[in-house]
Write an enzyme that holds these catalytic residues in place. Structure first.
Site, PDB file in Angstrom:
ATOM      1  N   SER A  26      16.782   3.597 -36.018  1.00  0.00           N
ATOM      2  CA  SER A  26      17.841   4.528 -36.429  1.00  0.00           C
ATOM      3  C   SER A  26      18.640   4.998 -35.219  1.00  0.00           C
ATOM      4  O   SER A  26      19.876   5.057 -35.254  1.00  0.00           O
ATOM      5  CB  SER A  26      17.227   5.729 -37.153  1.00  0.00           C
ATOM      6  OG  SER A  26      16.639   5.342 -38.368  1.00  0.00           O
ATOM      7  N   ARG A  85      19.826  13.414 -32.313  1.00  0.00           N
ATOM      8  CA  ARG A  85      18.815  13.801 -33.300  1.00  0.00           C
ATOM      9  C   ARG A  85      19.455  14.533 -34.471  1.00  0.00           C
ATOM     10  O   ARG A  85      19.028  14.371 -35.623  1.00  0.00           O
ATOM     11  CB  ARG A  85      17.707  14.644 -32.671  1.00  0.00           C
ATOM     12  CG  ARG A  85      16.604  14.998 -33.660  1.00  0.00           C
ATOM     13  CD  ARG A  85      15.290  15.279 -32.995  1.00  0.00           C
ATOM     14  NE  ARG A  85      14.705  14.098 -32.388  1.00  0.00           N
ATOM     15  CZ  ARG A  85      14.024  13.151 -33.041  1.00  0.00           C
ATOM     16  NH1 ARG A  85      13.837  13.243 -34.368  1.00  0.00           N
ATOM     17  NH2 ARG A  85      13.527  12.121 -32.401  1.00  0.00           N
ATOM     18  N   HIS A 105      20.934  11.890 -36.522  1.00  0.00           N
ATOM     19  CA  HIS A 105      19.850  11.197 -37.215  1.00  0.00           C
ATOM     20  C   HIS A 105      19.387  11.984 -38.432  1.00  0.00           C
ATOM     21  O   HIS A 105      19.107  11.412 -39.502  1.00  0.00           O
ATOM     22  CB  HIS A 105      18.681  11.008 -36.240  1.00  0.00           C
ATOM     23  CG  HIS A 105      17.449  10.424 -36.849  1.00  0.00           C
ATOM     24  ND1 HIS A 105      16.359  11.186 -37.217  1.00  0.00           N
ATOM     25  CD2 HIS A 105      17.133   9.141 -37.172  1.00  0.00           C
ATOM     26  CE1 HIS A 105      15.425  10.400 -37.726  1.00  0.00           C
ATOM     27  NE2 HIS A 105      15.858   9.162 -37.708  1.00  0.00           N
TER      28      HIS A 105
END
Length: 207
Positions: free
Chosen positions: A14, A37, A40
């Site tokens: 990812s 992050r 994500h």
């Protein structure tokens, strides 16, 4: 055909995809892992532009965590999403006072939000704290007022409430302050984003 990936490799892949989709976009190396992050967690690349960092906010947050600071959140969802195992190893814990019956009772009696009472309760904690606010703009307003009154000195404010009423304005208060901050400018944010930012700091210390 759907790509077959082992569970342990899904997050790694990812992040590789996020890097690919960012293309030539250059992120500040200090802030890069936090931004990625959040992307994500949300699948929203707007955060590459929306996240605003005060000078060395990431370094200051990591240092506070290394020194065993606690984290205060404004939702149980954010509290649930934060990696409490790593935080405990560093000597910290997560607090969320929003569901406490006495907080609800006091808020009703005073005619204010539970978030305000929760931030007042947090100001009485004996340890330095990182505040991760993902839902309630009034929590940011309360923090701002208490900072001005000298009642609280957050190690870091993660200001990412989501919504339409007083959200933008509350974030701008923090952006104009002297406290270390990571703020999602505009209407976007959420408890998942607040937790993701906390974890991005924690993961840079220990996996």
């Amino acid at each position: 055909m759907m790509e077959q990936i082992k569970p342990m490799d899904i997050e790694k892949r990812s992040f590789e995809i996020i890097t690919e989709l960012l293309g030539d976009r250059k992120l500040d190396p200090e802030n890069e892992l936090v931004i990625k992050r959040v992307i994500h967690t949300s699948a929203d690349f707007d955060y590459a532009d929306n996240l605003v960092f005060s000078s060395h906010a990431v370094q200051k947050g990591i240092q506070a965590l290394r020194e065993g600071c606690d984290i205060v959140t404004d939702t149980q969802m954010a509290r649930s999403g934060i990696n409490k195992t790593i935080l405990a190893k560093l000597g910290g814990e997560v607090h969320c006072f929003m569901s406490d019956p006495d907080v609800a009772a006091e808020a009703k009696e005073r005619g204010i939000t539970r978030a305000i009472v929760s931030m007042e309760r947090a100001a009485k904690l004996s340890k330095p704290c990182i505040f991760a606010i993902g839902n309630a703009p009034t929590a940011l307003v309360s923090l701002h007022e208490q900072m001005n009154e000298g009642k609280i000195a957050p190690a870091l404010i993660i200001g990412v409430p989501v919504g339409f009423v007083n959200v933008v304005e509350s974030k701008e208060l923090i952006l104009a302050s002297d406290v270390p901050y990571i703020v999602a400018r505009g209407r976007k944010g959420g408890s998942n984003v607040a937790a993701a930012i906390c974890n991005a700091l924690l993961y840079q210390i220990m996996r």
